[in-house]
Design a protein around this motif. Structure first.
Motif, mmCIF file in Angstrom:
data_model
loop_
_atom_site.group_PDB
_atom_site.id
_atom_site.type_symbol
_atom_site.label_atom_id
_atom_site.label_comp_id
_atom_site.label_asym_id
_atom_site.label_seq_id
_atom_site.Cartn_x
_atom_site.Cartn_y
_atom_site.Cartn_z
ATOM 1 N N TYR A 107 -1.932 -4.899 -3.749
ATOM 2 C CA TYR A 107 -2.358 -3.504 -3.695
ATOM 3 C C TYR A 107 -3.712 -3.392 -3.007
ATOM 4 C CZ TYR A 107 -2.169 1.334 -5.223
ATOM 5 O OH TYR A 107 -2.096 2.701 -5.257
ATOM 6 N N LEU A 108 -4.575 -4.356 -3.274
ATOM 7 C CA LEU A 108 -5.879 -4.398 -2.605
ATOM 8 C C LEU A 108 -5.704 -4.612 -1.104
ATOM 9 C CD1 LEU A 108 -8.962 -4.373 -3.059
ATOM 10 C CD2 LEU A 108 -8.830 -6.861 -3.298
ATOM 11 N N THR A 163 -9.353 -2.789 7.463
ATOM 12 C CA THR A 163 -10.365 -3.838 7.595
ATOM 13 C C THR A 163 -9.742 -5.222 7.719
ATOM 14 O OG1 THR A 163 -10.599 -3.968 5.204
ATOM 15 C CG2 THR A 163 -12.118 -2.522 6.367
ATOM 16 N N MET A 164 -8.602 -5.446 7.055
ATOM 17 C CA MET A 164 -7.943 -6.752 7.116
ATOM 18 C C MET A 164 -6.965 -6.858 8.281
ATOM 19 S SD MET A 164 -7.232 -7.376 3.062
ATOM 20 C CE MET A 164 -6.367 -8.893 3.345
#
Length: 93
Positions: free
Chosen positions: A13-14, A21-22
């Motif tokens: 979920y993160l 950003t990832m």
């Protein structure tokens, strides 16, 4: 095992929340979370699915069809297929 599934869910979920950003696709993260969590659940059914959780109608149907592994059959046929259908109906419509 429950804590492991929850940890994987929250990490996934993160990853979905930090998609930009990832630089990871949300759909890929969600599919990976689902596959890994279901795999852990099915492998550890004896611990995660108590016998009292299986409804009596399913036990009667499994007995009439002479199903040997009732826990696994219940997890796949009743739980997984039902939830996959719910998710598919949301995505398709």
């Amino acid at each position: 095992m429950t804590y492991l599934i929850l940890a994987i869910f929250f990490l996934g979920y993160l990853a979905i929340a930090l998609e930009h950003t990832m630089k990871i696709n949300k759909a890929a993260s969600a599919l990976l979370i689902g596959v890994v969590c279901w795999a852990i659940y099915v492998v550890n059914l004896d611990q995660l699915l108590p016998s009292g959780a299986i409804p009596s109608w399913f036990l009667a149907e499994a007995a009439s069809e002479r199903i040997e592994n009732i826990h696994q059959t219940f997890a796949i046929e009743s739980q997984h297929l039902h939830l996959t259908g719910e998710i598919a109906s949301i995505l398709f419509f």
